[in-house]
Write a protein that holds these residues in place. Sequence first.
Motif, mmCIF file in Angstrom:
data_model
loop_
_atom_site.group_PDB
_atom_site.id
_atom_site.type_symbol
_atom_site.label_atom_id
_atom_site.label_comp_id
_atom_site.label_asym_id
_atom_site.label_seq_id
_atom_site.Cartn_x
_atom_site.Cartn_y
_atom_site.Cartn_z
ATOM 1 N N MET A 1 -5.249 -24.323 -15.635
ATOM 2 C CA MET A 1 -5.624 -25.629 -15.959
ATOM 3 C C MET A 1 -5.172 -25.756 -17.647
ATOM 4 S SD MET A 1 -9.467 -27.295 -16.816
ATOM 5 C CE MET A 1 -9.581 -27.306 -14.923
ATOM 6 N N THR A 2 -4.593 -26.685 -17.953
ATOM 7 C CA THR A 2 -3.813 -26.656 -19.569
ATOM 8 C C THR A 2 -4.905 -27.044 -20.362
ATOM 9 O OG1 THR A 2 -3.450 -28.915 -19.530
ATOM 10 C CG2 THR A 2 -1.614 -27.527 -18.510
ATOM 11 N N PHE A 3 -4.628 -26.766 -21.743
ATOM 12 C CA PHE A 3 -5.723 -26.950 -22.687
ATOM 13 C C PHE A 3 -5.700 -28.445 -23.062
ATOM 14 C CE2 PHE A 3 -6.151 -27.687 -27.317
ATOM 15 C CZ PHE A 3 -7.575 -26.823 -27.555
ATOM 16 N N SER A 4 -4.562 -29.275 -22.843
ATOM 17 C CA SER A 4 -4.982 -30.726 -22.837
ATOM 18 C C SER A 4 -5.838 -31.341 -21.836
ATOM 19 C CB SER A 4 -3.205 -31.341 -22.604
ATOM 20 O OG SER A 4 -2.435 -31.067 -23.631
ATOM 21 N N LEU A 5 -5.832 -30.641 -20.638
ATOM 22 C CA LEU A 5 -6.844 -31.154 -19.759
ATOM 23 C C LEU A 5 -8.014 -30.759 -19.950
ATOM 24 C CD1 LEU A 5 -7.388 -32.651 -17.070
ATOM 25 C CD2 LEU A 5 -6.741 -30.508 -15.798
ATOM 26 N N ILE A 6 -8.167 -29.448 -20.530
ATOM 27 C CA ILE A 6 -9.666 -28.942 -20.936
ATOM 28 C C ILE A 6 -10.145 -29.784 -22.121
ATOM 29 C CG2 ILE A 6 -10.828 -27.035 -22.153
ATOM 30 C CD1 ILE A 6 -8.944 -25.322 -20.526
ATOM 31 N N LEU A 7 -9.354 -30.155 -22.998
ATOM 32 C CA LEU A 7 -9.782 -30.943 -24.259
ATOM 33 C C LEU A 7 -10.324 -32.247 -23.821
ATOM 34 C CD1 LEU A 7 -10.152 -31.131 -27.299
ATOM 35 C CD2 LEU A 7 -7.839 -31.675 -27.481
ATOM 36 N N PHE A 8 -9.247 -32.764 -22.771
ATOM 37 C CA PHE A 8 -9.742 -34.509 -22.239
ATOM 38 C C PHE A 8 -11.099 -34.278 -21.288
ATOM 39 C CE2 PHE A 8 -9.595 -37.137 -18.591
ATOM 40 C CZ PHE A 8 -9.823 -38.275 -19.174
ATOM 41 N N PHE A 85 -11.923 -36.492 -32.523
ATOM 42 C CA PHE A 85 -11.188 -36.598 -33.516
ATOM 43 C C PHE A 85 -9.945 -35.625 -33.188
ATOM 44 C CE2 PHE A 85 -9.421 -34.680 -37.309
ATOM 45 C CZ PHE A 85 -8.810 -35.640 -38.064
ATOM 46 N N ILE A 86 -10.289 -34.320 -32.832
ATOM 47 C CA ILE A 86 -9.089 -33.387 -32.553
ATOM 48 C C ILE A 86 -8.379 -33.763 -31.115
ATOM 49 C CG2 ILE A 86 -8.810 -31.074 -31.505
ATOM 50 C CD1 ILE A 86 -11.243 -30.165 -33.018
ATOM 51 N N PHE A 87 -9.069 -34.413 -30.240
ATOM 52 C CA PHE A 87 -8.343 -35.009 -29.054
ATOM 53 C C PHE A 87 -7.260 -36.226 -29.366
ATOM 54 C CE2 PHE A 87 -8.380 -38.310 -25.633
ATOM 55 C CZ PHE A 87 -7.551 -37.776 -24.766
ATOM 56 N N ILE A 88 -7.631 -37.003 -30.397
ATOM 57 C CA ILE A 88 -6.703 -38.253 -30.825
ATOM 58 C C ILE A 88 -5.542 -37.574 -31.743
ATOM 59 C CG2 ILE A 88 -6.456 -40.223 -32.151
ATOM 60 C CD1 ILE A 88 -7.974 -40.919 -29.656
ATOM 61 N N LEU A 89 -6.059 -36.771 -32.639
ATOM 62 C CA LEU A 89 -4.914 -36.198 -33.452
ATOM 63 C C LEU A 89 -3.934 -35.399 -32.614
ATOM 64 C CD1 LEU A 89 -4.333 -35.634 -36.108
ATOM 65 C CD2 LEU A 89 -5.390 -33.401 -36.144
ATOM 66 N N ARG A 90 -4.398 -34.675 -31.587
ATOM 67 C CA ARG A 90 -3.648 -33.798 -30.816
ATOM 68 C C ARG A 90 -2.768 -34.400 -29.867
ATOM 69 N NH1 ARG A 90 -3.300 -30.367 -26.483
ATOM 70 N NH2 ARG A 90 -2.300 -28.341 -26.496
ATOM 71 N N SER A 91 -3.435 -35.539 -29.228
ATOM 72 C CA SER A 91 -2.820 -36.334 -28.177
ATOM 73 C C SER A 91 -1.802 -37.218 -28.746
ATOM 74 C CB SER A 91 -3.769 -36.960 -27.198
ATOM 75 O OG SER A 91 -4.687 -35.995 -26.749
ATOM 76 N N PHE A 92 -2.057 -37.872 -29.989
ATOM 77 C CA PHE A 92 -0.948 -38.936 -30.112
ATOM 78 C C PHE A 92 -0.448 -38.799 -31.357
ATOM 79 C CE2 PHE A 92 -4.281 -40.896 -27.697
ATOM 80 C CZ PHE A 92 -3.617 -41.220 -26.520
ATOM 81 N N ILE A 93 -0.686 -37.764 -32.316
ATOM 82 C CA ILE A 93 -0.140 -37.587 -33.646
ATOM 83 C C ILE A 93 0.415 -36.462 -33.781
ATOM 84 C CG2 ILE A 93 -0.658 -37.794 -36.345
ATOM 85 C CD1 ILE A 93 -3.268 -39.407 -35.480
ATOM 86 N N ARG A 124 2.101 -41.285 -25.562
ATOM 87 C CA ARG A 124 2.180 -41.103 -24.270
ATOM 88 C C ARG A 124 0.420 -40.833 -23.701
ATOM 89 N NH1 ARG A 124 7.117 -39.539 -21.855
ATOM 90 N NH2 ARG A 124 8.485 -39.644 -23.882
ATOM 91 N N LEU A 125 0.145 -41.084 -22.675
ATOM 92 C CA LEU A 125 -1.209 -40.898 -22.283
ATOM 93 C C LEU A 125 -1.422 -39.569 -21.867
ATOM 94 C CD1 LEU A 125 -1.734 -43.697 -19.183
ATOM 95 C CD2 LEU A 125 -2.817 -43.741 -21.611
ATOM 96 N N PRO A 126 -2.341 -38.865 -22.511
ATOM 97 C CA PRO A 126 -2.758 -37.489 -22.594
ATOM 98 C C PRO A 126 -2.905 -37.084 -20.946
ATOM 99 C CG PRO A 126 -4.217 -38.655 -24.073
ATOM 100 C CD PRO A 126 -3.548 -39.778 -23.295
ATOM 101 N N VAL A 127 -2.511 -35.652 -20.492
ATOM 102 C CA VAL A 127 -2.607 -35.098 -19.411
ATOM 103 C C VAL A 127 -1.450 -35.907 -18.310
ATOM 104 C CG1 VAL A 127 -4.118 -34.651 -17.332
ATOM 105 C CG2 VAL A 127 -5.108 -34.951 -19.726
ATOM 106 N N LEU A 128 -1.531 -37.133 -18.432
ATOM 107 C CA LEU A 128 -0.449 -38.023 -17.463
ATOM 108 C C LEU A 128 0.876 -37.969 -17.829
ATOM 109 C CD1 LEU A 128 -2.762 -40.763 -16.215
ATOM 110 C CD2 LEU A 128 -2.259 -38.592 -15.232
ATOM 111 N N ASN A 129 0.915 -37.750 -19.342
ATOM 112 C CA ASN A 129 2.264 -37.893 -20.020
ATOM 113 C C ASN A 129 2.929 -39.211 -19.636
ATOM 114 O OD1 ASN A 129 1.834 -35.142 -21.292
ATOM 115 N ND2 ASN A 129 2.212 -34.260 -19.157
ATOM 116 N N THR A 130 2.156 -40.407 -19.379
ATOM 117 C CA THR A 130 3.030 -41.545 -19.187
ATOM 118 C C THR A 130 3.171 -42.081 -20.443
ATOM 119 O OG1 THR A 130 2.243 -41.678 -17.104
ATOM 120 C CG2 THR A 130 3.066 -43.475 -17.808
#
Length: 296
Positions: A1-8, A85-93, A124-130
């Motif tokens: 399981m990736t860190f992105s999925l765990i964070l989501f 906050f960490i999720f938004i920062l890491r996923s989009f910025i 891009r959408l987190p996890v899905l990368n769309t």
Amino acid sequence: MTFSLILFLLTVFTGVLWVLDVFVWKPKRVKVMSDELQQFDRSNEDALRRGVQSVVAARSAMVTRMNERPKWLEYTAGFFPVIFFIFILRSFIFEPFRIPSGSMMPTLESGDMILVNKYNYGLRLPVLNTKIVPIGEPERGDVIVFRYPADEKIDYIKRVVGLPGDKIEYINKRLTINGKPVPVTADGKYYDEAKMQELDQFVEQLGKKDHRILNNRAAPAGAYPLPIHNNPDACDYVRGGLICTVPKDTYFVLGDNRDNSEDSRYWGFVPEKNLVGRANMIWMNLSKPSRIGFFD
């Protein structure tokens, strides 16, 4: 399981508890405590009027408890704002990465910790990368992080050399793009501490961008496709190298340490959908703090 999925999943889990607490559980707690407080005030009306310190302190403690969460909620819902906050920062910025090898020397060394701009090439959408918001596309010379096409659980970092439709020739360790040789200028020597060897260093110009590359005189010229190559029909492997036409919606990438990099010469092209972001800053290197800063 990736860190992105765990964070989501953590964001969703703590967020649900936070919403339930704010809109359901806390109002109930406040109602119960308010009733108890009113009862306390009626029972201690005279003492409160006279300002008896012990009674006033007891009432203050009740008010404090009214706004407190249970411990299990404090350690779940209480962390939601920080996790969100960490999720938004890491996923989009920005997302941090650590350089694991020397394939991008001399630009990046093993141990460099870099920041990757996540919005340069679209949100891009987190996890899905769309991709949901197109913003820009990679330019020739960009240093990019991408999900390795042969195993998308692994992140790679390389330099963009070929854009969709480009004809790329890499023969006898020299690069040609669309029939025009890429300018290179000798720039002395570079000592690879890890392998204890001296390498030839050059300044290469891709478009308006200059960067340094390395060649190992002892390494033979040439390349060969690996069995995992994702589009071998787009390349001709010739004596001393290869000639490729970059397919639509893909990119041809090379490591700056040209004779020590597994890149598009071997496994193929980077699909646009695999892009993670553009790297241009070293934010930490524990053994070499002087490396902190921006790079080309």
